[in-house]
Write a protein that holds these residues in place. Structure first.
Motif, PDB file in Angstrom:
ATOM      1  N   ILE A  83     109.659 123.332  65.706  1.00  0.00           N
ATOM      2  CA  ILE A  83     110.563 123.248  66.863  1.00  0.00           C
ATOM      3  C   ILE A  83     112.003 123.031  66.399  1.00  0.00           C
ATOM      4  N   GLU A  84     112.193 122.159  65.416  1.00  0.00           N
ATOM      5  CA  GLU A  84     113.549 121.887  64.916  1.00  0.00           C
ATOM      6  C   GLU A  84     114.157 123.117  64.246  1.00  0.00           C
ATOM      7  N   ARG A  85     113.355 123.861  63.492  1.00  0.00           N
ATOM      8  CA  ARG A  85     113.876 125.088  62.874  1.00  0.00           C
ATOM      9  C   ARG A  85     114.279 126.097  63.939  1.00  0.00           C
ATOM     10  N   LYS A  86     113.442 126.214  64.979  1.00  0.00           N
ATOM     11  CA  LYS A  86     113.744 127.140  66.071  1.00  0.00           C
ATOM     12  C   LYS A  86     115.026 126.706  66.789  1.00  0.00           C
ATOM     13  N   ARG A  87     115.158 125.406  67.045  1.00  0.00           N
ATOM     14  CA  ARG A  87     116.341 124.880  67.719  1.00  0.00           C
ATOM     15  C   ARG A  87     117.598 125.128  66.870  1.00  0.00           C
ATOM     16  N   ALA A  88     117.496 124.919  65.563  1.00  0.00           N
ATOM     17  CA  ALA A  88     118.635 125.139  64.667  1.00  0.00           C
ATOM     18  C   ALA A  88     119.025 126.614  64.651  1.00  0.00           C
ATOM     19  N   ARG A  89     118.012 127.504  64.625  1.00  0.00           N
ATOM     20  CA  ARG A  89     118.296 128.945  64.635  1.00  0.00           C
ATOM     21  C   ARG A  89     118.993 129.348  65.929  1.00  0.00           C
ATOM     22  N   GLN A  90     118.508 128.822  67.058  1.00  0.00           N
ATOM     23  CA  GLN A  90     119.123 129.134  68.346  1.00  0.00           C
ATOM     24  C   GLN A  90     120.563 128.633  68.404  1.00  0.00           C
ATOM     25  N   LYS A  91     120.797 127.463  67.821  1.00  0.00           N
ATOM     26  CA  LYS A  91     122.150 126.911  67.789  1.00  0.00           C
ATOM     27  C   LYS A  91     123.086 127.814  66.973  1.00  0.00           C
ATOM     28  N   ARG A  92     122.604 128.267  65.805  1.00  0.00           N
ATOM     29  CA  ARG A  92     123.411 129.167  64.970  1.00  0.00           C
ATOM     30  C   ARG A  92     123.714 130.463  65.702  1.00  0.00           C
ATOM     31  N   GLU A  93     122.695 131.019  66.369  1.00  0.00           N
ATOM     32  CA  GLU A  93     122.886 132.269  67.104  1.00  0.00           C
ATOM     33  C   GLU A  93     123.889 132.087  68.233  1.00  0.00           C
ATOM     34  N   GLU A  94     123.832 130.956  68.926  1.00  0.00           N
ATOM     35  CA  GLU A  94     124.776 130.686  70.010  1.00  0.00           C
ATOM     36  C   GLU A  94     126.196 130.571  69.470  1.00  0.00           C
ATOM     37  N   LYS A  95     126.349 129.904  68.334  1.00  0.00           N
ATOM     38  CA  LYS A  95     127.676 129.790  67.717  1.00  0.00           C
ATOM     39  C   LYS A  95     128.214 131.164  67.333  1.00  0.00           C
ATOM     40  N   MET A  96     127.336 132.003  66.786  1.00  0.00           N
ATOM     41  CA  MET A  96     127.764 133.354  66.400  1.00  0.00           C
ATOM     42  C   MET A  96     128.183 134.160  67.621  1.00  0.00           C
ATOM     43  N   ARG A  97     127.447 134.006  68.728  1.00  0.00           N
ATOM     44  CA  ARG A  97     127.829 134.700  69.971  1.00  0.00           C
ATOM     45  C   ARG A  97     129.194 134.228  70.446  1.00  0.00           C
ATOM     46  N   LEU A  98     129.438 132.925  70.380  1.00  0.00           N
ATOM     47  CA  LEU A  98     130.722 132.388  70.813  1.00  0.00           C
ATOM     48  C   LEU A  98     131.860 132.915  69.947  1.00  0.00           C
ATOM     49  N   VAL A  99     131.652 132.914  68.634  1.00  0.00           N
ATOM     50  CA  VAL A  99     132.678 133.429  67.721  1.00  0.00           C
ATOM     51  C   VAL A  99     132.930 134.903  68.004  1.00  0.00           C
ATOM     52  N   SER A 100     131.864 135.655  68.212  1.00  0.00           N
ATOM     53  CA  SER A 100     131.998 137.079  68.514  1.00  0.00           C
ATOM     54  C   SER A 100     132.791 137.298  69.797  1.00  0.00           C
ATOM     55  N   ASN A 101     132.519 136.485  70.818  1.00  0.00           N
ATOM     56  CA  ASN A 101     133.252 136.599  72.079  1.00  0.00           C
ATOM     57  C   ASN A 101     134.737 136.283  71.896  1.00  0.00           C
ATOM     58  N   VAL A 102     135.030 135.256  71.106  1.00  0.00           N
ATOM     59  CA  VAL A 102     136.427 134.889  70.867  1.00  0.00           C
ATOM     60  C   VAL A 102     137.144 136.003  70.121  1.00  0.00           C
ATOM     61  N   VAL A 103     136.509 136.559  69.107  1.00  0.00           N
ATOM     62  CA  VAL A 103     137.112 137.664  68.345  1.00  0.00           C
ATOM     63  C   VAL A 103     137.375 138.855  69.272  1.00  0.00           C
ATOM     64  N   HIS A 104     136.414 139.153  70.126  1.00  0.00           N
ATOM     65  CA  HIS A 104     136.589 140.261  71.073  1.00  0.00           C
ATOM     66  C   HIS A 104     137.776 140.006  72.005  1.00  0.00           C
ATOM     67  N   LEU A 105     137.881 138.782  72.517  1.00  0.00           N
ATOM     68  CA  LEU A 105     139.011 138.446  73.397  1.00  0.00           C
ATOM     69  C   LEU A 105     140.343 138.575  72.671  1.00  0.00           C
ATOM     70  N   ILE A 106     140.393 138.128  71.438  1.00  0.00           N
ATOM     71  CA  ILE A 106     141.637 138.231  70.663  1.00  0.00           C
ATOM     72  C   ILE A 106     142.002 139.696  70.445  1.00  0.00           C
ATOM     73  N   GLN A 107     141.031 140.507  70.058  1.00  0.00           N
ATOM     74  CA  GLN A 107     141.298 141.926  69.841  1.00  0.00           C
ATOM     75  C   GLN A 107     141.809 142.587  71.118  1.00  0.00           C
ATOM     76  N   THR A 108     141.163 142.274  72.230  1.00  0.00           N
ATOM     77  CA  THR A 108     141.564 142.856  73.509  1.00  0.00           C
ATOM     78  C   THR A 108     142.994 142.460  73.853  1.00  0.00           C
ATOM     79  N   ASN A 109     143.322 141.200  73.691  1.00  0.00           N
ATOM     80  CA  ASN A 109     144.671 140.733  74.025  1.00  0.00           C
ATOM     81  C   ASN A 109     145.728 141.294  73.092  1.00  0.00           C
ATOM     82  N   VAL A 110     145.407 141.430  71.818  1.00  0.00           N
ATOM     83  CA  VAL A 110     146.359 142.020  70.872  1.00  0.00           C
ATOM     84  C   VAL A 110     146.654 143.462  71.267  1.00  0.00           C
ATOM     85  N   LEU A 111     145.606 144.213  71.625  1.00  0.00           N
ATOM     86  CA  LEU A 111     145.825 145.601  72.038  1.00  0.00           C
ATOM     87  C   LEU A 111     146.678 145.675  73.303  1.00  0.00           C
ATOM     88  N   LEU A 112     146.467 144.763  74.230  1.00  0.00           N
ATOM     89  CA  LEU A 112     147.278 144.733  75.450  1.00  0.00           C
ATOM     90  C   LEU A 112     148.743 144.449  75.129  1.00  0.00           C
TER      91      LEU A 112
END
Length: 126
Positions: free
Chosen positions: A73-102
């Motif tokens: 359970i702890e390994r699964k929870r840690a993996r989910q946490k890492r995946e969520e962090k990666m999604r957040l970073v990806s979203n932030v990068v996407h927002l930055i790219q979009t705003n720079v292009l604008l």
């Protein structure tokens, strides 16, 4: 508070550290903490609740089958946490790219034919 979470709080360690402890070390730590939170020794109103949580945690962590399930359970929870962090970073990068292009499009509209040389010089200065 689940038994496992309470054990983590009582030990003051992260889950991956708990997994490295031997059953003997867990039992030793349990006895030390049990003396601190035992309702007969500790007059705090929450001592009984803490003692019960400590007992449940020790039972889980000293039983090999339950310990394996806890680790899974702890390994699964840690993996989910890492995946969520990666999604957040990806979203932030996407927002930055979009705003720079604008900003670049807006600068090109405002500056007209001079936009490209000015933007290039600006990027070199940064």
């Amino acid at each position: 508070c689940g038994a496992i979470e309470c054990w983590k709080l009582q030990l003051g360690k992260k889950p991956y550290t708990i997994r490295r402890l031997t059953t003997k070390q867990i039992k030793s730590k349990y006895r030390t903490l049990a003396r601190l939170v035992h309702p007969d020794k500790n007059k705090d109103g929450r001592a009984e609740e803490a003692f019960t949580a400590l007992e449940k945690s020790a039972a889980v962590l000293t039983n090999e089958e339950e310990r394996r399930e806890y680790d899974r359970i702890e390994r699964k929870r840690a993996r989910q946490k890492r995946e969520e962090k990666m999604r957040l970073v990806s979203n932030v990068v996407h927002l930055i790219q979009t705003n720079v292009l604008l900003v670049i499009r807006l600068a090109k509209k405002i500056m007209g034919p001079f936009a490209t040389p000015i933007l290039l010089l600006g990027s070199l200065m940064i």
